[in-house]
Write an enzyme that holds these catalytic residues in place. Structure first.
Site, PDB file in Angstrom:
ATOM      1  N   CYS A   2      35.080 -19.000  30.048  1.00 57.24           N
ATOM      2  CA  CYS A   2      34.527 -19.717  28.907  1.00 57.24           C
ATOM      3  C   CYS A   2      34.964 -19.031  27.627  1.00 57.24           C
ATOM      4  O   CYS A   2      35.558 -17.968  27.669  1.00 57.24           O
ATOM      5  CB  CYS A   2      33.004 -19.706  28.964  1.00 57.24           C
ATOM      6  SG  CYS A   2      32.355 -20.165  30.586  1.00 57.24           S
ATOM      7  N   ARG A  27      40.282 -22.186  26.781  1.00 58.68           N
ATOM      8  CA  ARG A  27      39.639 -21.307  27.750  1.00 58.68           C
ATOM      9  C   ARG A  27      38.707 -22.076  28.695  1.00 58.68           C
ATOM     10  O   ARG A  27      38.278 -21.542  29.723  1.00 58.68           O
ATOM     11  CB  ARG A  27      38.818 -20.233  27.031  1.00 58.68           C
ATOM     12  CG  ARG A  27      39.654 -19.312  26.185  1.00 58.68           C
ATOM     13  CD  ARG A  27      38.783 -18.295  25.480  1.00 58.68           C
ATOM     14  NE  ARG A  27      38.104 -17.425  26.422  1.00 58.68           N
ATOM     15  CZ  ARG A  27      38.626 -16.345  26.966  1.00 58.68           C
ATOM     16  NH1 ARG A  27      39.852 -16.003  26.682  1.00 58.68           N
ATOM     17  NH2 ARG A  27      37.934 -15.606  27.806  1.00 58.68           N
ATOM     18  N   TRP A  85      33.612 -23.595  31.027  1.00 57.90           N
ATOM     19  CA  TRP A  85      34.406 -24.007  32.189  1.00 57.90           C
ATOM     20  C   TRP A  85      33.505 -23.693  33.379  1.00 57.90           C
ATOM     21  O   TRP A  85      33.279 -22.534  33.715  1.00 57.90           O
ATOM     22  CB  TRP A  85      35.701 -23.200  32.238  1.00 57.90           C
ATOM     23  CG  TRP A  85      36.697 -23.664  33.252  1.00 57.90           C
ATOM     24  CD1 TRP A  85      37.420 -24.822  33.218  1.00 57.90           C
ATOM     25  CD2 TRP A  85      37.098 -22.962  34.430  1.00 57.90           C
ATOM     26  NE1 TRP A  85      38.249 -24.881  34.310  1.00 57.90           N
ATOM     27  CE2 TRP A  85      38.071 -23.756  35.070  1.00 57.90           C
ATOM     28  CE3 TRP A  85      36.739 -21.745  35.005  1.00 57.90           C
ATOM     29  CZ2 TRP A  85      38.680 -23.374  36.253  1.00 57.90           C
ATOM     30  CZ3 TRP A  85      37.344 -21.365  36.184  1.00 57.90           C
ATOM     31  CH2 TRP A  85      38.311 -22.179  36.805  1.00 57.90           C
ATOM     32  N   ASN A 111      30.083 -15.461  28.894  1.00 64.59           N
ATOM     33  CA  ASN A 111      31.340 -15.710  29.606  1.00 64.59           C
ATOM     34  C   ASN A 111      31.370 -14.737  30.772  1.00 64.59           C
ATOM     35  O   ASN A 111      31.183 -13.534  30.568  1.00 64.59           O
ATOM     36  CB  ASN A 111      32.513 -15.458  28.631  1.00 64.59           C
ATOM     37  CG  ASN A 111      33.848 -15.409  29.325  1.00 64.59           C
ATOM     38  OD1 ASN A 111      34.030 -15.983  30.399  1.00 64.59           O
ATOM     39  ND2 ASN A 111      34.792 -14.717  28.725  1.00 64.59           N
ATOM     40  N   GLY A 112      31.580 -15.243  31.994  1.00 65.40           N
ATOM     41  CA  GLY A 112      31.604 -14.349  33.156  1.00 65.40           C
ATOM     42  C   GLY A 112      30.653 -14.849  34.221  1.00 65.40           C
ATOM     43  O   GLY A 112      30.247 -16.016  34.196  1.00 65.40           O
ATOM     44  N   GLU A 492      58.116 -22.384  40.107  1.00 68.19           N
ATOM     45  CA  GLU A 492      57.559 -22.600  38.771  1.00 68.19           C
ATOM     46  C   GLU A 492      57.637 -24.082  38.374  1.00 68.19           C
ATOM     47  O   GLU A 492      56.693 -24.626  37.792  1.00 68.19           O
ATOM     48  CB  GLU A 492      58.302 -21.706  37.765  1.00 68.19           C
ATOM     49  CG  GLU A 492      57.905 -21.863  36.306  1.00 68.19           C
ATOM     50  CD  GLU A 492      56.439 -21.584  35.997  1.00 68.19           C
ATOM     51  OE1 GLU A 492      55.705 -21.132  36.888  1.00 68.19           O
ATOM     52  OE2 GLU A 492      56.024 -21.863  34.863  1.00 68.19           O
ATOM     53  N   LYS A 496      54.395 -26.319  37.455  1.00 68.29           N
ATOM     54  CA  LYS A 496      54.245 -27.035  36.166  1.00 68.29           C
ATOM     55  C   LYS A 496      53.868 -28.483  36.413  1.00 68.29           C
ATOM     56  O   LYS A 496      52.974 -29.019  35.777  1.00 68.29           O
ATOM     57  CB  LYS A 496      55.541 -26.983  35.352  1.00 68.29           C
ATOM     58  CG  LYS A 496      55.882 -25.682  34.677  1.00 68.29           C
ATOM     59  CD  LYS A 496      55.063 -25.340  33.459  1.00 68.29           C
ATOM     60  CE  LYS A 496      53.846 -24.553  33.806  1.00 68.29           C
ATOM     61  NZ  LYS A 496      53.842 -23.211  34.157  1.00 68.29           N
ATOM     62  N   GLU A 499      50.306 -28.822  37.719  1.00 72.18           N
ATOM     63  CA  GLU A 499      49.292 -28.469  36.724  1.00 72.18           C
ATOM     64  C   GLU A 499      49.002 -29.591  35.744  1.00 72.18           C
ATOM     65  O   GLU A 499      47.844 -29.887  35.461  1.00 72.18           O
ATOM     66  CB  GLU A 499      49.756 -27.246  35.901  1.00 72.18           C
ATOM     67  CG  GLU A 499      49.611 -25.922  36.604  1.00 72.18           C
ATOM     68  CD  GLU A 499      50.054 -24.764  35.728  1.00 72.18           C
ATOM     69  OE1 GLU A 499      49.307 -23.802  35.590  1.00 72.18           O
ATOM     70  OE2 GLU A 499      51.173 -24.814  35.178  1.00 72.18           O
ATOM     71  N   HIS A 515      63.506 -26.034  58.077  1.00 72.41           N
ATOM     72  CA  HIS A 515      62.468 -25.522  58.976  1.00 72.41           C
ATOM     73  C   HIS A 515      61.132 -26.226  58.769  1.00 72.41           C
ATOM     74  O   HIS A 515      60.085 -25.658  59.042  1.00 72.41           O
ATOM     75  CB  HIS A 515      62.310 -24.011  58.778  1.00 72.41           C
ATOM     76  CG  HIS A 515      63.568 -23.250  59.070  1.00 72.41           C
ATOM     77  ND1 HIS A 515      64.156 -23.243  60.316  1.00 72.41           N
ATOM     78  CD2 HIS A 515      64.369 -22.513  58.268  1.00 72.41           C
ATOM     79  CE1 HIS A 515      65.261 -22.511  60.283  1.00 72.41           C
ATOM     80  NE2 HIS A 515      65.419 -22.052  59.047  1.00 72.41           N
ATOM     81  N   LYS A 614      43.049 -21.671  30.852  1.00 68.99           N
ATOM     82  CA  LYS A 614      44.205 -20.868  30.457  1.00 68.99           C
ATOM     83  C   LYS A 614      44.178 -19.485  31.093  1.00 68.99           C
ATOM     84  O   LYS A 614      45.176 -18.988  31.567  1.00 68.99           O
ATOM     85  CB  LYS A 614      44.226 -20.758  28.932  1.00 68.99           C
ATOM     86  CG  LYS A 614      45.374 -19.938  28.373  1.00 68.99           C
ATOM     87  CD  LYS A 614      46.651 -20.726  28.417  1.00 68.99           C
ATOM     88  CE  LYS A 614      47.860 -19.928  27.979  1.00 68.99           C
ATOM     89  NZ  LYS A 614      49.079 -20.455  28.632  1.00 68.99           N
TER      90      LYS A 614
HETATM   91  C1  G6P Z   1      45.691 -19.610  35.198  1.00 69.01           C
HETATM   92  C2  G6P Z   1      46.578 -20.569  34.431  1.00 69.01           C
HETATM   93  C3  G6P Z   1      48.025 -20.398  34.888  1.00 69.01           C
HETATM   94  C4  G6P Z   1      48.445 -18.957  34.733  1.00 69.01           C
HETATM   95  C5  G6P Z   1      47.531 -18.026  35.537  1.00 69.01           C
HETATM   96  C6  G6P Z   1      47.809 -16.570  35.258  1.00 69.01           C
HETATM   97  O1  G6P Z   1      45.543 -20.044  36.492  1.00 69.01           O
HETATM   98  O2  G6P Z   1      46.173 -21.905  34.620  1.00 69.01           O
HETATM   99  O3  G6P Z   1      48.856 -21.213  34.088  1.00 69.01           O
HETATM  100  O4  G6P Z   1      49.764 -18.796  35.130  1.00 69.01           O
HETATM  101  O5  G6P Z   1      46.178 -18.271  35.177  1.00 69.01           O
HETATM  102  O6  G6P Z   1      47.463 -16.277  33.942  1.00 69.01           O
HETATM  103  P1  G6P Z   1      47.869 -14.946  33.210  1.00 69.01           P
HETATM  104  O7  G6P Z   1      47.172 -15.012  31.880  1.00 69.01           O
HETATM  105  O8  G6P Z   1      47.358 -13.810  34.049  1.00 69.01           O
HETATM  106  O9  G6P Z   1      49.340 -14.917  33.083  1.00 69.01           O
END
Ligand code: G6P
Length: 619
Positions: A2, A27, A85, A111-112, A492, A496, A499, A515, A614
């Site tokens: 959060c 966040r 969140w 937050n936490g 990656e 993307k 996500e 395989h 994020k």
């Molecule tokens: C979250 C985000 C990802 C990100 C990951 C690691 O799951 O949605 O996009 O890659 O955290 O985040 P960091 O801040 O540790 O790179």
């Protein structure tokens, strides 16, 4: 996970809190709320009582939904806000923060996770407290109320001493005008020092429009602030002298400018952000890299026998590229693994291993806890972080800041290529201390310095990628395939797409499809191939043919002028020819754009995809 904001000063708190929350929306964004202290005067929504009062507004949805609920001229010059969140309890107005005590005079944002909230809640319920939400956080205002006898700071100290788990909290009391008490234990919290006004937030984005002077709190610290200043104490109640840091970037760095969303802006910013990551770190004369923050001298670096990377999500993919590069160029055994896995399997921490914790935010719980576990076992961990002053950056034994500037979109793009830059620099440094000659080092350094220009050129593929995204936007499954350095890039690309477009995608090593995954291939399942002109090109082309032979559409991200690949593929996206070791920087770009344009086609919220945050500060 959060976001928290707080303001105390001469101005009306509400617009400042709402604007700060907007900056923190990345966040978490399922609900939000504010509590504003009013030393006098009536206002809609206020919780009445003796002395001052609190006006509290909470709403599910994004900050815009909260904004439309807040009375336009809501008075009050100090307050706290929160963007949520959800972890404990569904997404409802009642579960949104701030949470209040029974009198409505104490408000808390958190937050936490309070791990022992069940026992605290049943203890409080036995004492007659009635809870208004299903959250773990609500125990905090009730605990503060239990210990309150005219001194908010003392009551917060008593309350947090009983919490187990992680937190960053901010607390206000209606009868203590202008005062905010904050505390951190595992969640980020930053104080902003203004002129006759003070700010508190989960990160500097929330306050950068007002002040560039910030103080990063450490775990176990408690801060009391009012318009005139702040003071911090540790767990033993001893005063802690804090350093005031200067934020180096401008408020404009977090504006969207002419772009439709942050993700698009951040993709197109990569030539500059990679340049910043490399800035001043390449030494042309000696053909090596200079990384002052490692805190390791040459002798110590020479003794490194193995490099191990821990990270999550996109940062893990950067680590996979880094590990391959270190092995092939510096000839150091290296590997990258998921922090969430490593942490619980009692890892062997060899004496000569050097560890990297890679994290854009520097706050990801999985990465942070894994890092601490390795340090506990005596391992040396370097951080590769973007956010200055973040927990990983501060607790690591040294590291490399990637300097991408604030990354706002949830899906990471520019931080990824800057993390790559950090690993390329480190590899050059290590390789030059081992087998790489001055001449070869100079060639590598020159190619690395040329990467921003190559990425700039690559961005011209925008139109071709948009057309491909349009063509395939209705597909429900994708394969992303590559070999060698392109394998992590395939992972990656698939991440993307998942996500931000919510389309199922799998990243796979191209040599591995026979395989199993080849069974998925059909005219409805497109495969995105990464085909650089490297030593593995022929092998990858064979894999493309295997897919074509089974009727699967192929989109190839290749090298300009590669007519053979263009002829096999249904759609060909050319990228500039370059030293094959550097293709991860350029070939990821069309994949970022592909995810972006697919999400647009499908009408998704690109910057704030559903269910994601994020930085995930919970396990
Ligand atoms: C979250 C985000 C990802 C990100 C990951 C690691 O799951 O949605 O996009 O890659 O955290 O985040 P960091 O801040 O540790 O790179």
């Amino acid at each position: 996970m959060c976001g928290i904001v707080g303001y105390a000063g001469p101005r009306r708190a509400t617009p400042i809190l709402l604007e700060g929350l907007k900056r923190l929306e990345y966040r978490g964004y399922d609900s939000a709320g504010i509590a504003v202290g009013q030393a006098g005067g009536e206002a809609p929504g206020s919780q009445t009582g003796r002395g001052g009062r609190l006006a509290v507004v909470k709403k599910t949805g994004k900050i815009a939904a909260l904004r439309s609920e807040v009375p336009p001229e809501l008075p009050g010059s100090w307050g706290i806000g929160h963007t949520r969140w959800a972890t404990h309890g569904g997404v409802t107005d009642a579960n949104a923060h701030p949470h209040l005590d029974a009198s409505g005079k104490i408000a808390v944002v958190h937050n936490g996770i309070v791990e022992n909230y069940r026992s605290l809640r049943s203890m409080l319920e036995k004492e007659g407290v009635r809870f208004a939400s299903e959250t773990d956080s609500e125990v905090i205002p009730h605990l503060v109320a239990k210990y309150y006898s005219g001194d908010l700071e003392a009551a917060v100290k008593e309350a947090i001493a009983r919490l187990e788990g992680t937190y960053a909290v901010a607390v206000i009391h209606a009868d203590e005008p202008g005062r905010i008490v904050g505390a951190r234990n595992g969640g980020p919290l930053v104080v902003g020092v203004g002129d006759g006004e003070m700010f508190l937030a989960s990160d500097v984005n929330a306050m950068i429009a007002h002040t560039k002077e910030v103080v990063y709190l450490s775990d176990g610290e408690l801060v009391v602030l009012d318009p005139e200043g702040f003071r911090t104490t540790d767990r033993q109640d001893r005063p802690v002298a804090k350093k005031v840091d200067q934020v180096s970037w401008e408020a404009g760095a977090i504006e969207k400018g002419d772009f439709a969303c942050y993700m698009e802006k951040e993709i197109f910013e990569q030539p500059e952000s990679i340049d910043r990551a490399l800035g001043g770190r390449l030494e042309a004369d000696s053909a090596t890299a200079k990384l002052g923050g490692l805190n390791l001298d040459r002798r110590q670096l020479r003794q490194v026998g193995r490099v191990r990377v821990i990270a999550a999500g996109t940062s893990w993919h950067a680590g996979l590229v880094g590990a391959q590069l270190l092995e092939s160029l510096a000839r150091i055994p290296a590997g990258a693994e998921l922090a969430s896995e490593l942490r619980y399997r009692n890892p062997v921490v060899e004496r000569d291993s050097l560890w990297f914790a890679v994290s854009q935010s520097g706050e990801t719980a999985d990465t942070l806890y894994a890092m601490r576990e390795i340090q506990r076992k005596g391992g040396t961990v370097l951080g590769v972080c973007n956010v200055v002053g973040s927990t990983v950056a501060r607790e690591s034994d040294g590291g490399i800041y990637v300097h991408s500037g604030p990354e706002i979109a949830v899906a990471s793009t520019k931080a990824f290529t800057s993390q790559l830059a950090a690993f390329y620099l480190f590899t050059l440094l290590m390789a030059r201390m081992r087998d790489l000659s001055q001449a070869d080092g100079a060639r590598f350094a020159e190619a690395l310095a040329g990467v921003p220009a190559k990425v700039e050129e690559t961005l011209r593929c925008r139109g071709a990628v948009q057309a491909a995204a349009k063509k395939y936007a209705r597909a429900t499954d994708f394969l992303f395939l590559g070999r060698g350095l392109m394998y992590p890039i395939a992972l990656e690309g698939a991440l993307k797409l998942k996500e931000i477009s919510y389309v199922h995608a799998e990243g796979y090593a191209a040599g591995e499809i026979k395989h199993g995954p080849i069974a998925l291939v059909s005219p409805e399942t497109p495969s995105v191939f990464l085909v650089p002109d490297d030593a593995l090109r022929e092998k990858t082309i064979s894999n493309m043919r295997e897919i074509k032979a089974r009727g699967g559409p192929v989109i190839a991200v290749g090298v300009e002028g590669d007519d053979e690949v263009a002829a096999i593929a249904d759609d060909f996206i050319p990228t500039p020819r370059m030293d094959p070791r550097f293709y991860p920087f350029t070939m990821v770009v069309p994949l970022q754009l592909f995810a972006y344009f697919t999400a647009l086609e499908l009408g998704r919220d690109v910057d704030q995809p559903r269910n994601l945050a994020k930085s995930v500060t919970v396990e």
